[in-house]
Design an enzyme around this catalytic site. Structure first.
Site: not given
Length: 799
Positions: A405, A408, A483
């Protein structure tokens, strides 16, 4: 023929006339008077690469997106030269290159224009960073539609949209918000009944304009790097996706448990809470295969550590969960806490593995542990080190899968939400800034994770999940859409995003069922589960700060509905596993928007809700509150209502009743759908009999069932079972032929064949041309036949 439109924009530079042409086997080089070189490479008859250089100089040819095992080879190449153009012809395409402008036109062999340059290639010098902003503009054909581009939260047809590819943490994103977590610069164009695709292989920030600024022009551009793109010809849409998947890769088969139902929350802790959740699943007999541990299992959010107060003996806990049929999945983030007493930080510092800023200091950003440094996953040494970090987690502690997670990379409390653009990266020996490496950072992290997990769960198969992705990440990892929010609009978004991802070559995908942020109503949760069980990756995940979001959190009625649909997923596991086999073997999308199923029907081009699950099941979620049903579009052919066997003719809209405990679900006539018995987890039961649901059709239809040991790699050595069935239906006769391949011996010995829609009374059954006693094999009450799995021909007649 392409003509020079004389259109120019201030600051942009354009190729002029061709002054040199060279052929080198499958490569063709066209050089212009002002130093532009166009390299055309025939990868396959329907796959062409176009690459441009300026100032007579190509950059190093390197890409993370391209699969090193991509198939190459063509049947035919011929080159012709006329007074005005060069013509390259393959067995499928003609490519015209204009001598005055370097513009291109691609046609099929009948002369139908598939794709045509408008201004074509042009560029503008980037004075701030150096290099060029590279641009390409195409003619938008009449009635042309556009699909793909990854996780965009907008209408499935991108006509009239502009999209931005820059992976970004977008908590509680909204409809049409862009960019999101993934950058997949690949689209499928459709016009004149023919489909093609374009993949812009450029990791800088890229943008695509699908007839938004100018209605007759489609364009794409990048902030740096090369104009380097691949063209794929169908003419069927699924063949375009398959050709793209050949270039960027497909995953290996996942373990079957990875296709079960998964339960997650931010966060399940302490250990007693995890065990309580597991016990509740088993007590309520709701199937579940995996429980996830979010960041709170760590010691101060330090990756590869455990909080001994919350989890005093994680190895024993995971072992106990495994006895009850649960796999444990642990999260790992990229940010490494700046802490001189933290062993992972120490190792990275000692080996100089962290990213640095342009002028030398380490890149620093705040995430969950506080101030962190970030490994440079574009450095192969760093990837090898990172892979080895999983040894203890997988082999000693016993974690079964890993969830990456925040990769990015997400950085808190800065306007850009990510690393500074001057951050430096190795880029596998091609040093660059974060402008070039940003979009592939998460991909390279999960690549390293995949290599480590695969090494340390061997001889089992790895299961890895990522949030950030670039084209080609599907080779390493499953993914989810980020999300989202517990709203009805986000239920619609999840449906569209998963369809779009599958059309972008990334089929192992799902959403946070029920919504990550905020709290769903019981009705919304039930409707989302109904959708989610038909997504390749099926996981409930929530932020946990608004209440519980387990299947039993909304009362008995909702619990029963959720159980019903999770059980249906487990029954359909052999069907879904077969689709994964086809995806991993051929690159065929596991989910197809109905436009992909029937691209010739213009009514399908703007549909967002309906999709084909695999090849033979039509799904349409209910996406509004208080609904007793919905209108939906039934594509061509005849379809059986799954719930009542009503036959519906396709090619039109239809109202379908669907109270809360149901949803519109149809099976294509002629389909043979395999089913397992309901299990509480994969492997709980030894399959003693395979159920085949057979949906009668006048005419013929083929179906496939793929099986193996459900884990491990014996299937690569021929230990698989592949059964191809051919159904042939007549007014008073039904014949099913079976063609078998592979050396895997299934645990069951018989099929239970359940017949749907049979228009005649069964009076005679022949197995392999020998009549059998009806009383021994036929149940008129069930409409079922018991037959050996080894039959080659089954014939059912009225006389």
């Amino acid at each position: 023929m392409i003509t020079n439109t004389e259109l120019e924009y201030k600051g942009n530079l354009y190729p002029n006339q061709i002054v040199d042409y060279i052929r080198d086997k499958d490569k063709f080089y066209f050089t212009t008077d002002n130093g532009v070189i166009l390299e055309v490479t025939v990868i396959q008859d329907r796959t062409i690469r176009f690459r441009y250089a300026t100032e007579n100089n190509f950059q190093p040819d390197f890409s993370y997106a391209i699969d090193p095992d991509a198939k190459r080879g063509y049947n035919h190449i011929q080159v012709l030269e006329t007074e005005t153009e060069y013509i390259i012809e393959t067995a499928k395409l003609q490519i015209l290159v204009d001598k005055k402008t370097l513009r291109k036109q691609i046609s099929d062999l009948n002369g139908t224009i598939i794709n045509e340059d408008e201004l074509g290639f042009h560029w503008e010098e980037n004075y701030e960073y150096g290099g060029n902003t590279v641009k390409m503009s195409k003619m938008t054909q009449a009635t042309e539609s556009f699909y793909g581009m990854g996780d965009k939260a907008s209408h499935s047809n991108l006509k009239g949209k502009r999209v931005n590819n820059w992976v970004m943490d977008q908590y509680a994103f909204g409809k049409d918000q862009d960019p999101l977590y993934k950058a997949i610069p690949f689209y499928v164009g459709l016009h004149s009944g023919q489909a093609y695709g374009i993949f812009f292989d450029n990791s800088f920030r890229t943008q695509f304009d699908f007839a938004h600024e100018r209605r007759n022009t489609t364009s794409f551009w990048a902030d740096g790097g090369e104009m380097n793109y691949y063209f794929f010809y169908g003419p069927e849409m699924f063949k375009v996706v398959r050709a793209y998947s050949n270039i960027t890769g497909v995953p290996e088969l996942p373990p079957l448990w990875a296709l079960g139902y998964h339960q997650s929350k931010w966060s399940y802790f302490p250990e007693s809470n995890v065990k309580d959740i597991a016990k509740q699943f088993r007590d309520l007999k709701i199937p579940c295969d995996a429980i996830y541990l979010d960041i709170d299992y760590m010691d101060g959010f330090r990756c590869f550590t455990w909080d001994k107060n919350k989890f005093p003996d994680p190895k024993k806990m995971i072992k106990d969960l495994k006895k009850d049929g649960f796999k444990t999945v642990a999260m790992i983030d990229p940010g490494i806490k700046i802490d001189k007493d933290y062993w992972v930080y120490q190792e990275a510092m000692e080996n100089d593995y962290f990213c640095k800023r342009a002028d030398g200091p380490y890149m620093k950003g705040k995430v969950w542990p506080g101030e962190c440094h970030f490994p440079d996953f574009t450095n192969p040494e760093v990837r090898e080190w990172w892979a080895e970090l999983y040894k203890e987690l997988m082999t000693e502690i016993g974690v079964h899968a890993v969830w990456n997670d925040m990769n990015e990379p997400a950085v808190m409390e800065v306007p850009t939400k990510t690393a500074p653009l001057d951050t430096r990266h190795d880029y596998d020996g091609h040093p660059c800034s974060h402008r070039k490496a940003h979009n592939i950072y998460g991909m390279q992290m999960v690549r390293a994770t995949y290599n480590g997990v695969k090494k340390y769960v061997y001889p089992k198969r790895p299961m890895v999940i990522t949030r950030a992705a670039f084209a080609g990440t599907q080779r390493f990892s499953s993914t989810w859409t980020g999300d989202n929010v517990a709203t009805w609009e986000h239920l619609w978004i999840a449906n569209v995003q998963v369809q779009r991802m599958c059309m972008s070559g990334y089929s192992f995908v799902g959403s946070d069922i029920g919504g990550f942020a905020e709290q769903p109503s019981g009705e919304l949760f039930a409707r989302w589960v109904q959708l989610g069980v038909f997504h390749p990756f099926c996981r409930v995940h929530s932020s946990g700060d608004h209440g519980d979001q387990e299947p039993w959190s909304f009362g008995t009625e909702i619990t029963n509905i959720v159980r019903k649909f999770i059980e249906l997923r487990y029954q359909l596991l052999p069907y879904l596993y077969t689709m994964f086999w086809r995806y991993s073997k051929e690159g065929k999308p596991i989910i197809q928007p109905i436009v992909c199923f029937d691209q010739e029907d213009m009514q399908t081009h703007f549909r967002t809700d309906e999709f084909i699950f695999g090849e033979q099941i039509l799904v349409c979620p209910v996406q509004e509150p208080n609904a007793q049903g919905r209108r939906m579009y039934i594509p061509r052919g005849n379809w059986y209502n799954y719930w009542n066997d009503e036959i519906v003719e396709g090619g039109k809209e239809k109202w379908v009743a669907a109270e809360l405990d149901s949803m519109p679900l149809f099976v294509k006539e002629g389909a043979i759908v395999p089913k397992y018995p309901v299990q509480q987890y994969v492997g709980e039961l030894e399959i003693e009999q395979l159920v085949l649901e057979v949906y009668f059709k006048i005419g013929d239809e083929t179906s496939t069932i793929y099986e193996d040991a459900n884990d491990g790699y014996d299937y690569e050595n021929g230990k698989y079972s592949l059964r191809n069935f051919k159904l042939l239906g007549k007014d008073k006769e039904l014949t099913i032929q079976q063609f078998k391949d592979g050396g895997f011996v299934t645990s069951y010995e018989t099929f239970k064949i359940i017949l749907h829609g049979l228009p005649f009374e069964v009076k005679c059954i022949e197995v392999d041309n020998e009549e059998v006693d009806l009383e021994e094999v036929w149940s008129a009450e069930e409409g079922s036949i018991q037959v050996s799995k080894e039959f080659t021909q089954l014939r059912i007649t009225e006389s």
